[in-house]
Design a protein around this motif. Structure first.
Motif, PDB file in Angstrom:
ATOM      1  N   ALA A   1      50.021  36.771  43.317  1.00 31.30           N
ATOM      2  CA  ALA A   1      50.365  35.504  42.683  1.00 31.30           C
ATOM      3  C   ALA A   1      51.708  35.581  41.988  1.00 31.30           C
ATOM      4  O   ALA A   1      52.154  36.652  41.559  1.00 31.30           O
ATOM      5  CB  ALA A   1      49.288  35.126  41.661  1.00 31.30           C
TER       6      ALA A   1
ATOM      7  N   LYS B   1      45.128  32.599  34.041  1.00 31.22           N
ATOM      8  CA  LYS B   1      44.783  32.019  35.332  1.00 31.22           C
ATOM      9  C   LYS B   1      43.587  32.765  35.904  1.00 31.22           C
ATOM     10  O   LYS B   1      43.305  33.906  35.510  1.00 31.22           O
ATOM     11  CB  LYS B   1      45.956  32.072  36.295  1.00 31.22           C
ATOM     12  CG  LYS B   1      46.431  33.491  36.634  1.00 31.22           C
ATOM     13  CD  LYS B   1      47.620  33.452  37.568  1.00 31.22           C
ATOM     14  CE  LYS B   1      48.819  32.800  36.901  1.00 31.22           C
ATOM     15  NZ  LYS B   1      50.020  32.841  37.783  1.00 31.22           N
TER      16      LYS B   1
ATOM     17  N   ILE C   1      41.886  34.061  39.514  1.00 32.37           N
ATOM     18  CA  ILE C   1      42.164  34.282  40.935  1.00 32.37           C
ATOM     19  C   ILE C   1      40.938  34.913  41.577  1.00 32.37           C
ATOM     20  O   ILE C   1      40.049  35.438  40.888  1.00 32.37           O
ATOM     21  CB  ILE C   1      43.399  35.174  41.135  1.00 32.37           C
ATOM     22  CG1 ILE C   1      43.130  36.564  40.573  1.00 32.37           C
ATOM     23  CG2 ILE C   1      44.642  34.561  40.519  1.00 32.37           C
ATOM     24  CD1 ILE C   1      44.252  37.552  40.886  1.00 32.37           C
TER      25      ILE C   1
END
Length: 438
Positions: free
Chosen positions: A87, A94, A96
């Motif tokens: 990423a 975040k 993922i």
């Protein structure tokens, strides 16, 4: 329940993620303090106890990476949790997915300081434990739904049966009334005060009204039959006596005159019954018009005056002027003639009959009073019933049919008014008619 459980699930997931984010943020701050500032490469200070720290990070499921400005990993702690991260680097949190496993990542930018170059600090935490907890919670809620639905269903069935029990009682009682025709049966509901109690009480009240109506109709039928049979029996008896042997012309004439009187009585009774039926069923149009009640009452008083003198009664009037109402002249004449005729018939000899008309608040009151012997209190409430007489034999002797006051009441009601009787033994009788004024 679904909305509540859904809200609890979302809030619980947010709380777990907040806890993970807080742990990542604390780990990142601690790791940032352990960066070696004395070398020109991003690395952790070797003087710190790296094996112990790595072991702790492994147990916590946390991976800490030092990356240069291009995203190349310079050093990693907790390498047992390593996974490729493709990423784009940007500060913040975040989530993922890597190898069917979710990870929560926190990236912090490292600013250049002394000899230390700039770079990135990346802290990652596996969400496996969080996902496991959420799955267990979801399974718990899914198991809870049929259990609670079953409890609610059983409870609802119990409450519905209990709440609808009066409906069953009403149905059974109505069926018994239909089969037996016995209107004396009642529900007599005893329970909580609610709509079903009101329904049951209203049903009982309706049956009371039906029973009273049927009893009144039965009594009316019996009274009408009796009233019709009496003159017919008299006619039959006179005919039988007259025809039993030869009579003189005078005897035949006397018999025919007596029969004529009985026939006149039958005609009056039939006419009164027809008029009363038409008034009650609103089959007779009244053709209301604006009339001056003062002039109408004055004209009626002139007609009644000779009859009062014939009975040696003093007849007086007190009629206000300009009394206007919407009414039917023919029916109002019948109404007040009926009331005055009753007053004259039942007034004591050398007594007095008074006709009074006054204007009130949006109404007109007409009172017919006499100085007769009066009516016992127990009879006053029944005077408007059909064929009701206080003294039946005396009433027939003076030619009454027992329908006069019932007809008067219907005429008053058709004029949207009210009629009342006040009487007492030895105090005479007063009939008050109240009509809306114009």
């Amino acid at each position: 329940m679904l909305i509540s459980d859904g809200f609890m699930y979302v809030e619980f997931r947010r709380t777990l993620l907040d806890q993970v984010d807080s742990a990542l943020e604390v780990t990142a701050i601690q790791a940032l303090k352990n960066i070696d500032d004395e070398v020109d490469v991003l690395t952790f200070d070797p003087r710190e106890d790296s094996p112990v720290l790595t072991s702790l990070l492994d147990e916590a499921g946390v991976s800490v990476d030092l990356l240069d400005q291009n995203g190349v990993i310079n050093q990693r702690l907790g390498d047992s949790l390593t996974f490729p991260l493709q990423a784009q680097l940007s500060p913040g949190f975040k989530t993922i997915i890597n190898a069917d496993e979710r990870w929560r990542v926190y990236i912090l930018e490292i600013l250049p300081r002394d000899n230390r170059p700039a770079g990135w600090l990346r802290v990652a935490h596996s969400l496996q434990s969080v996902d496991t907890t959420l799955r267990d919670l979801l399974k718990h809620h899914l198991f809870e739904i049929p259990l609670i639905l079953g409890m609610v269903g059983l409870g609802g069935l119990f409450l519905a049966n209990r709440a609808l029990k009066p409906i069953g009682q009403i149905t059974e009682m109505a069926e018994r009334v239909r089969i037996s025709g016995d209107l004396t049966q009642r529900i007599r509901y005893q329970g909580v005060t609610d709509e079903l109690e009101r329904l049951a009480n209203m049903f009982d009240t309706m049956l009371d009204s039906l029973q009273a109506t049927f009893e009144r109709e039965k009594r009316f039928t019996a009274d009408a039959s009796h009233e019709l049979r009496t003159p017919l029996t008299a006619i039959k008896g006179r005919l039988h006596v007259t025809l039993s042997q030869q009579r003189t012309a005078e005897n035949y004439a006397e018999t025919l005159q007596a029969i004529e009187q009985e026939v006149d009585r039958l005609i009056r009774l039939s006419s009164d019954l027809l008029l009363l039926s038409q008034l009650e069923q609103h089959h007779l149009a009244l053709n209301l018009e604006l009339i001056d009640l003062s002039d109408l009452l004055a004209a009626i008083a002139e007609q009644v005056q000779p009859l009062a003198e014939l009975h040696h009664l003093k007849f007086s009037t007190h009629i206000a002027s300009n009394l206007y109402i919407q009414g039917s002249p023919d029916h109002l004449i019948r109404l007040f003639l009926n009331l005055l005729d009753n007053a004259i018939k039942y007034a004591a000899n050398d007594g007095q009959v008074t006709l009074t008309a006054l204007s009130g608040d949006r109404s007109i009151q007409v009172m017919v009073s006499d100085t007769g012997i009066g009516i016992p209190p127990e009879h006053v409430s029944h005077l408007f019933e059909r064929f009701y007489r206080v003294e039946k034999s005396r009433s027939r002797a003076i030619g009454g049919t027992g329908l006069g006051l019932a007809i008067a009441q219907e005429i008053v009601h058709r004029h949207h008014g009210a009629i009342a009787i006040q009487s007492g033994l030895g105090h005479g009788t007063t009939v008050t008619v109240t009509l809306p004024s114009q």
